[in-house]
Design a protein around this motif. Structure first.
Motif, mmCIF file in Angstrom:
data_model
loop_
_atom_site.group_PDB
_atom_site.id
_atom_site.type_symbol
_atom_site.label_atom_id
_atom_site.label_comp_id
_atom_site.label_asym_id
_atom_site.label_seq_id
_atom_site.Cartn_x
_atom_site.Cartn_y
_atom_site.Cartn_z
ATOM 1 N N LEU A 37 30.470 109.320 96.546
ATOM 2 C CA LEU A 37 31.581 108.393 96.333
ATOM 3 C C LEU A 37 31.145 106.962 96.619
ATOM 4 O O LEU A 37 31.479 106.034 95.866
ATOM 5 N N LEU A 38 30.372 106.767 97.691
ATOM 6 C CA LEU A 38 29.865 105.428 97.994
ATOM 7 C C LEU A 38 28.956 104.936 96.882
ATOM 8 O O LEU A 38 29.001 103.752 96.505
ATOM 9 N N ALA A 39 28.099 105.834 96.362
ATOM 10 C CA ALA A 39 27.205 105.441 95.277
ATOM 11 C C ALA A 39 27.992 105.009 94.047
ATOM 12 O O ALA A 39 27.671 104.013 93.388
ATOM 13 N N GLU A 40 29.060 105.756 93.739
ATOM 14 C CA GLU A 40 29.898 105.404 92.590
ATOM 15 C C GLU A 40 30.633 104.091 92.832
ATOM 16 O O GLU A 40 30.733 103.234 91.945
ATOM 17 N N GLN A 41 31.120 103.909 94.058
ATOM 18 C CA GLN A 41 31.904 102.723 94.373
ATOM 19 C C GLN A 41 31.057 101.463 94.340
ATOM 20 O O GLN A 41 31.523 100.391 93.927
ATOM 21 N N HIS A 42 29.787 101.576 94.789
ATOM 22 C CA HIS A 42 28.939 100.387 94.912
ATOM 23 C C HIS A 42 27.868 100.305 93.813
ATOM 24 O O HIS A 42 27.001 99.432 93.868
ATOM 25 N N GLY A 43 27.923 101.201 92.856
ATOM 26 C CA GLY A 43 27.086 101.066 91.672
ATOM 27 C C GLY A 43 25.616 101.335 91.866
ATOM 28 O O GLY A 43 24.780 100.600 91.337
ATOM 29 N N PHE A 44 25.249 102.376 92.617
ATOM 30 C CA PHE A 44 23.835 102.733 92.723
ATOM 31 C C PHE A 44 23.687 104.241 92.536
ATOM 32 O O PHE A 44 24.634 105.004 92.707
ATOM 33 N N GLU A 45 22.478 104.657 92.159
ATOM 34 C CA GLU A 45 22.178 106.075 92.001
ATOM 35 C C GLU A 45 21.401 106.567 93.220
ATOM 36 O O GLU A 45 20.639 105.820 93.830
ATOM 37 N N ILE A 46 21.606 107.829 93.558
ATOM 38 C CA ILE A 46 20.858 108.443 94.655
ATOM 39 C C ILE A 46 19.566 108.997 94.064
ATOM 40 O O ILE A 46 19.589 109.977 93.316
ATOM 41 N N ALA A 75 21.516 98.479 96.982
ATOM 42 C CA ALA A 75 22.930 98.472 97.356
ATOM 43 C C ALA A 75 23.174 99.333 98.591
ATOM 44 O O ALA A 75 24.019 99.004 99.429
ATOM 45 N N LEU A 76 22.430 100.429 98.726
ATOM 46 C CA LEU A 76 22.564 101.265 99.916
ATOM 47 C C LEU A 76 22.032 100.538 101.144
ATOM 48 O O LEU A 76 22.645 100.592 102.217
ATOM 49 N N LEU A 77 20.915 99.835 100.997
ATOM 50 C CA LEU A 77 20.381 99.052 102.116
ATOM 51 C C LEU A 77 21.392 98.010 102.584
ATOM 52 O O LEU A 77 21.527 97.752 103.788
ATOM 53 N N THR A 78 22.096 97.413 101.646
ATOM 54 C CA THR A 78 23.114 96.426 102.007
ATOM 55 C C THR A 78 24.198 97.060 102.869
ATOM 56 O O THR A 78 24.669 96.457 103.844
ATOM 57 N N LEU A 79 24.584 98.286 102.545
ATOM 58 C CA LEU A 79 25.589 98.990 103.337
ATOM 59 C C LEU A 79 25.050 99.370 104.714
ATOM 60 O O LEU A 79 25.794 99.391 105.691
ATOM 61 N N LEU A 80 23.752 99.681 104.783
ATOM 62 C CA LEU A 80 23.159 100.153 106.028
ATOM 63 C C LEU A 80 22.831 99.033 106.998
ATOM 64 O O LEU A 80 22.754 99.251 108.208
ATOM 65 N N THR A 81 22.619 97.820 106.471
ATOM 66 C CA THR A 81 22.171 96.710 107.305
ATOM 67 C C THR A 81 23.340 95.783 107.619
ATOM 68 O O THR A 81 23.979 95.261 106.701
ATOM 69 N N PRO A 82 23.642 95.577 108.891
ATOM 70 C CA PRO A 82 24.741 94.663 109.239
ATOM 71 C C PRO A 82 24.448 93.257 108.725
ATOM 72 O O PRO A 82 23.296 92.801 108.772
ATOM 73 N N PRO A 83 25.438 92.553 108.227
ATOM 74 C CA PRO A 83 25.211 91.189 107.750
ATOM 75 C C PRO A 83 24.870 90.271 108.909
ATOM 76 O O PRO A 83 25.318 90.487 110.042
ATOM 77 N N PRO A 84 24.059 89.241 108.684
ATOM 78 C CA PRO A 84 23.741 88.302 109.766
ATOM 79 C C PRO A 84 24.980 87.535 110.190
ATOM 80 O O PRO A 84 25.907 87.335 109.385
ATOM 81 N N PRO A 85 25.042 87.132 111.452
ATOM 82 C CA PRO A 85 26.215 86.371 111.905
ATOM 83 C C PRO A 85 26.329 85.055 111.153
ATOM 84 O O PRO A 85 25.332 84.387 110.873
ATOM 85 N N HIS A 102 38.202 100.085 89.939
ATOM 86 C CA HIS A 102 37.402 101.296 90.090
ATOM 87 C C HIS A 102 37.187 101.658 91.561
ATOM 88 O O HIS A 102 37.485 102.795 91.955
ATOM 89 N N PRO A 103 36.686 100.743 92.427
ATOM 90 C CA PRO A 103 36.568 101.085 93.847
ATOM 91 C C PRO A 103 37.914 101.409 94.483
ATOM 92 O O PRO A 103 37.994 102.273 95.356
ATOM 93 N N ALA A 104 38.993 100.713 94.074
ATOM 94 C CA ALA A 104 40.303 100.998 94.640
ATOM 95 C C ALA A 104 40.707 102.435 94.331
ATOM 96 O O ALA A 104 41.201 103.166 95.203
ATOM 97 N N ALA A 105 40.485 102.851 93.104
ATOM 98 C CA ALA A 105 40.794 104.224 92.731
ATOM 99 C C ALA A 105 39.932 105.206 93.503
ATOM 100 O O ALA A 105 40.380 106.299 93.871
ATOM 101 N N ALA A 106 38.678 104.813 93.770
ATOM 102 C CA ALA A 106 37.781 105.692 94.525
ATOM 103 C C ALA A 106 38.285 105.885 95.952
ATOM 104 O O ALA A 106 38.205 106.993 96.499
ATOM 105 N N LEU A 107 38.808 104.821 96.570
ATOM 106 C CA LEU A 107 39.354 104.937 97.918
ATOM 107 C C LEU A 107 40.551 105.882 97.940
ATOM 108 O O LEU A 107 40.672 106.730 98.843
ATOM 109 N N VAL A 108 41.428 105.745 96.968
ATOM 110 C CA VAL A 108 42.606 106.618 96.905
ATOM 111 C C VAL A 108 42.169 108.068 96.682
ATOM 112 O O VAL A 108 42.689 108.992 97.316
#
Length: 287
Positions: free
Chosen positions: A107-116, A197-207, A222-228
């Motif tokens: 679901l995360l891959a679909e929401q953020h547009g990357f393939e596993i 895109a997965l690395l972006t999710l895994l790495t906290p953004p800099p302050p 599309h992501p909104a529908a994925a959350l629901v």
């Protein structure tokens, strides 16, 4: 079992993975030299002795044999994450307590547009899977439990994965060539690079310095529908956790008020009491 674990550990080290011996309960097997005399700040091996957990991890065959000789009760081995040359990242997809880590990752891959991508996959005794990826040296990927989604834990710098061939109290960890996204059987190739895109999710953004408040960009339908959908398909035991996670993502995107009613309806579809669902969404809003 001890010598089999040592053999597996030496094989992994020969492929560039720093290893340590583990007990049947998946804990570092070498006892700390500081027991009863804790160091402040905690010693991470600077004393020159062994017994510092993942900080002992090495690819040196002589040191690995020394570590296993100091812990003849070891029946497994751990592979340290975040260290060169692979800078390993472990994605632990759990299936316990009603969680479905694999579905959550898809679901995360679909929401953020990357393939596993196909990569090394290790099957755990509980039916879960560990996906191995390589990452950049910097910034380091931190450890987390359930931050991405229920059923997804991350092993980064300072963490370790139980290596295939290890025997634990629940069973044996094995390579899973038949698992989704898995490669051919051993000898296993190097892990695939983690998608950007997965690395972006895994790495906290800099302050960032405080800026004048600006409305966030709108969340696409599309992501909104994925959350629901994520909430609507919640298994029993994960309904509240999934609702809270989805509501947090909605409020972070600036569309919490707009999606609240849809999330509430999805939670009601799973059988979650309305009062409990409203309280969970309110908690996400305050967070």
């Amino acid at each position: 079992m001890h010598f089999a674990a040592l053999a597996h550990a030496l094989c992994a080290a020969a492929r560039g993975y720093p290893v340590i011996p583990l007990t049947r309960s998946k804990l570092p097997a070498v006892r700390s030299p500081h027991r009863g005399h804790p160091e402040v700040p905690p010693c991470r091996g600077g004393c020159g002795r062994i017994g510092h957990g993942v900080h002992d991890a090495s690819t040196d065959p002589l040191l690995i044999r020394r570590l296993f000789a100091a812990a003849p009760w070891a029946t497994g081995y751990g592979i340290a994450c975040g260290l060169p040359p692979h800078h390993l990242i472990g994605i632990d997809l759990d299936t316990k307590n009603g969680a479905d880590g694999l579905t959550a990752l898809r679901l995360l891959a679909e929401q953020h547009g990357f393939e596993i991508p196909p990569t090394i996959v290790v099957r755990t005794p509980s039916g879960g899977h560990h996906l191995w990826f390589t990452g950049p040296p910097c910034p380091p990927v931190p450890n987390s439990a359930g931050r991405l989604a229920p059923g997804i834990d991350v092993r980064g710098l300072g963490g370790y994965l139980v290596g295939p061939g290890s025997l634990t109290t629940r069973g044996r960890y094995v390579l899973a060539p038949d698992a989704p996204g898995a490669p051919a059987p051993a000898p296993a190739p190097a892990p695939a690079p983690a998608p950007t895109a997965l690395l972006t999710l895994l790495t906290p953004p800099p302050p960032r310095p405080p800026l004048a408040s600006q409305p966030p960009p709108p969340l696409s339908p599309h992501p909104a529908a994925a959350l629901v959908h994520f909430v609507r398909t919640s298994p029993y035991g994960q309904r509240n956790a999934r609702l809270f996670w989805a509501a947090c993502r909605a409020y972070e995107s600036g569309l919490g008020q707009e999606l609240a009613a849809r999330l509430l309806d999805a939670a009601h579809h799973t059988g979650l009491p309305e009062a409990e669902a409203r309280s969970t969404i309110a908690s996400a809003a305050h967070r």
